[in-house]
Scaffold this motif. Sequence first.
Motif, mmCIF file in Angstrom:
data_model
loop_
_atom_site.group_PDB
_atom_site.id
_atom_site.type_symbol
_atom_site.label_atom_id
_atom_site.label_comp_id
_atom_site.label_asym_id
_atom_site.label_seq_id
_atom_site.Cartn_x
_atom_site.Cartn_y
_atom_site.Cartn_z
ATOM 1 N N THR A 35 0.821 -1.214 0.000
ATOM 2 C CA THR A 35 0.000 0.000 0.000
ATOM 3 C C THR A 35 0.853 1.261 0.000
ATOM 4 O OG1 THR A 35 -0.033 0.121 2.392
ATOM 5 C CG2 THR A 35 -1.808 -1.125 1.350
ATOM 6 N N GLY A 51 -0.355 2.721 3.599
ATOM 7 C CA GLY A 51 -0.479 3.950 2.843
ATOM 8 C C GLY A 51 -1.705 3.912 1.932
ATOM 9 N N ASP A 52 -1.749 4.777 0.944
ATOM 10 C CA ASP A 52 -2.943 4.866 0.093
ATOM 11 C C ASP A 52 -2.644 4.468 -1.352
ATOM 12 O OD1 ASP A 52 -1.305 6.903 -0.509
ATOM 13 O OD2 ASP A 52 -2.785 8.514 -0.261
ATOM 14 N N GLN A 53 -1.519 3.772 -1.561
ATOM 15 C CA GLN A 53 -1.115 3.472 -2.933
ATOM 16 C C GLN A 53 -1.512 2.067 -3.392
ATOM 17 O OE1 GLN A 53 0.812 5.829 -4.976
ATOM 18 N NE2 GLN A 53 -0.213 7.035 -3.389
#
Lengths: 306, 296
Positions: A35, A51-53
């Motif tokens: 992420t 994370g937001d990936q």
Amino acid sequence: MVEKTPILDAFTYIFLTVGIFIVGFPIIYALVAATLPIEAVAKVPMPLIPGDQFWVNMTTAWEKGDLGTQLLNSLIMASGITFGKIAVSMLGAFSIVYFDYRFRTVAFVTVFCTLMLPVEVRILPTYEMAANLFGPLQGLWDTLVPDSVTRWFAGHDIEVRLELSLLDSYPGLILPLVASATCTFLFRQFFLTIPEELCEAAKMDGASAMTFFTKILLPLSRTNIAALVVIEFVYGWNQYLWPLLITTNPKMMTAVIGLQNLIPQADDLPFWNVALAGAIIVMLPPILVVLMMQRWFVKGLVDTEK
Amino acid sequence: MIKRSVFENRMLPYLLILPQVLITAAFFYWPAFQGLGQSMMISDPFGLHTTFVWFDNFFALFRDPLYLRSIGITLVFSTATAMVSISLGLFIATMANRALKFKALIRTLLIWPYAVAPAISGILWLFLLHPSYGIVSLSIKKWFGTAWNPVLNGTDALVMIIMASAWKEVSYNFVFFVAGMQAVPKSLIEAAAMDGASPFRRFRSITLPLLSPTLFFLTVMNIIYAFFETFGVIHTVTQGGPGGATNTMVYKVYQDGFIGLNLGSSSAQSVVLMALIIFITVMQFRYVEKKVQYTG
């Protein structure tokens, strides 16, 4: 258990939690890494907050690794092995258990000798066999039909070449791995536990052998089939050495092999986030199959292997 | 081994067994015999000249220090992998068997690594043990002060593939141990408890002996797993390196045969493996049938 032992119970749950954590840690860590953006993965130590990936990494892995094609290949290979093994061994076990014929013992012994030898111990000659399925026939032709005969027959020298290659093909990926007796063994054991009266009754009602097979044996074997579907699907999906050898065309590569291309090498940027996102995509299908069919899987595993 | 009531049919039984016999003949017997033949021949890398040399390939093999080393590596690797995964599996299964609540949930949480491909397990552990990013290798460095580098250090690399291989196999052993423990008669445990045996004593004197067939079976299966299925771990993670430190017997067959194109030696190595696995299987049948028979 039998008596009340609150302290021991507490320890049990503590140790279990630790055990589950140890078993789950590599995957949790991989999930977190998948992420994160690359700067965060390369940071020492890597942050443990997701994370937001996630979608970005997933899409990158999907495109970079050509996972669409590879997952389809894996699916075809795993389903082919599963279906092939189950079909071939059910018919074989039916023949061995329900018929009395001269070569029954021979057939039984030939099939069962293969029980424990994995494809890994005979890779070279199996590869040669797959490279030319007619290799043995060619040898036979060369020994049985001398050159003089073909020359006389055709009036000039001709070379007879029998060739059928299974390299880079689905049958090549599937067939050599169908050659194992574990499923036959399980079906034979199971058929032997089915009461004789069922067969007697079917015969009295005038049912043919194949009617008995499709109308009685097949429905009775449902649980066994379900269990074997899980085990063989996982087995087929996770194959490594054989697909590595037999596929050279990237379009025929299976997903587990293809992941290798996503692992960052020494002088690359550490794209571990993408590599692990890819790994998660590829491991998901067999995990889902195992979790959804847990009950059959456990039964099948314990029954087959023992 | 046969039913008393059978179907009468002349052709059908042959037709039914035919697919299996054909596939086995084509992809099992023919290659196996080819392999036997090839193991006694020497051919040049282009396959133009082949000479029959009897057992020379085998003699050469057992004089080759690299092969002897790979036998040693295989022994260490498979013993360690089996021991780690069996003891962890047994431990977790004992705990799970005691836990009255959440049984289904616990099983679900522990069973899934079975479905992870060995090669993917290798990738996960390579990340955990990576010399510059891996959290485990960094922790080792921080706490013990020693640098951990599986890319350069052979022992570290071997430990890494042992961990990756054992991790995946824990869930397999767990499933069998749980099944084995459920087969232990409750009445035995209760009787022992009434006689005042502690839970630990009951485990040692009742459960463990009754589990011995399972234990033996799992030892054999784990060793076979470590021999063959871990090919994917080695190929994705170390490729036999560094300096041949993780070049197990199966990996060497692949390297010598497909990369080095030394067909004679590679086939001889396959034959050695075949003999080894037949030996293990025969031992298993004999031992399991004769010695480990506690359950009625």
